[in-house]
Scaffold this motif. Sequence first.
Motif, PDB file in Angstrom:
ATOM      1  N   ALA A   1      24.854  30.454  33.864  1.00 52.83           N
ATOM      2  CA  ALA A   1      25.712  31.137  33.086  1.00 52.83           C
ATOM      3  C   ALA A   1      25.414  31.620  31.809  1.00 52.83           C
ATOM      4  CB  ALA A   1      27.354  30.503  33.037  1.00 52.83           C
ATOM      5  N   ASP A   2      24.976  30.739  30.997  1.00 51.40           N
ATOM      6  CA  ASP A   2      24.303  31.153  29.537  1.00 51.40           C
ATOM      7  C   ASP A   2      22.988  31.994  29.702  1.00 51.40           C
ATOM      8  OD1 ASP A   2      26.101  29.403  28.460  1.00 51.40           O
ATOM      9  OD2 ASP A   2      24.800  27.811  28.080  1.00 51.40           O
ATOM     10  N   ILE A   3      22.270  31.884  30.802  1.00 50.46           N
ATOM     11  CA  ILE A   3      20.894  32.661  30.897  1.00 50.46           C
ATOM     12  C   ILE A   3      21.359  34.251  31.361  1.00 50.46           C
ATOM     13  CG2 ILE A   3      20.172  32.116  33.148  1.00 50.46           C
ATOM     14  CD1 ILE A   3      17.753  33.014  29.829  1.00 50.46           C
ATOM     15  N   GLU A   4      22.470  34.385  32.088  1.00 48.42           N
ATOM     16  CA  GLU A   4      22.905  35.509  32.303  1.00 48.42           C
ATOM     17  C   GLU A   4      23.615  36.183  31.464  1.00 48.42           C
ATOM     18  OE1 GLU A   4      25.616  34.908  35.934  1.00 48.42           O
ATOM     19  OE2 GLU A   4      23.771  33.855  36.858  1.00 48.42           O
ATOM     20  N   GLU A   5      24.310  35.553  30.529  1.00 51.57           N
ATOM     21  CA  GLU A   5      24.874  36.098  29.619  1.00 51.57           C
ATOM     22  C   GLU A   5      23.851  36.682  28.569  1.00 51.57           C
ATOM     23  OE1 GLU A   5      28.675  34.578  26.818  1.00 51.57           O
ATOM     24  OE2 GLU A   5      26.721  33.587  26.074  1.00 51.57           O
TER      25      GLU A   5
END
Length: 154
Positions: free
Chosen positions: A135-139
């Motif tokens: 989720a963080d790398i997608e953000e």
Amino acid sequence: MLFRSDKPELLRIGREIWVLQTPVFELTVFKRASSAVLTLNGQFFKRYEIGLCKSEYAPAGTYLIRNRVKKPSYRTPQHGEVEFGNPQNILGTRWVTLSATGETPEVKGLGLHGTWNDALLGRTSEEGRIRFSNADIEELCTLMTDGSAVTLAE
């Protein structure tokens, strides 16, 4: 008919929104703290817990994002190319290639990526390079563009 939402963060008619003309996101990876800080126009925006490879594979220095890949494949000496979705592919949902700038020496295969195993966050591992939750790398891939600055600090 009126629309009512129990989520105030959703846009509504009559609500003011601000749009930045030139947002500049920069990421600083703090290797010893296993964390990364994202800034927006020089101001704190968000902190992320990360996992790291051995220090020599991610030397301190300044880098730029060269490209961002959705559903990346992964190469290993033992298995060759491992396609996205294969359980042996450790890169998660995104790969971000980093290129050295200034006096920083170029490092082959250096990048930011997701992970399927959040237990690897907050510590050093033999696998991958600089790991974020998926989720963080997608953000980060949404907020940061090619050419954005990434600093690796001890």
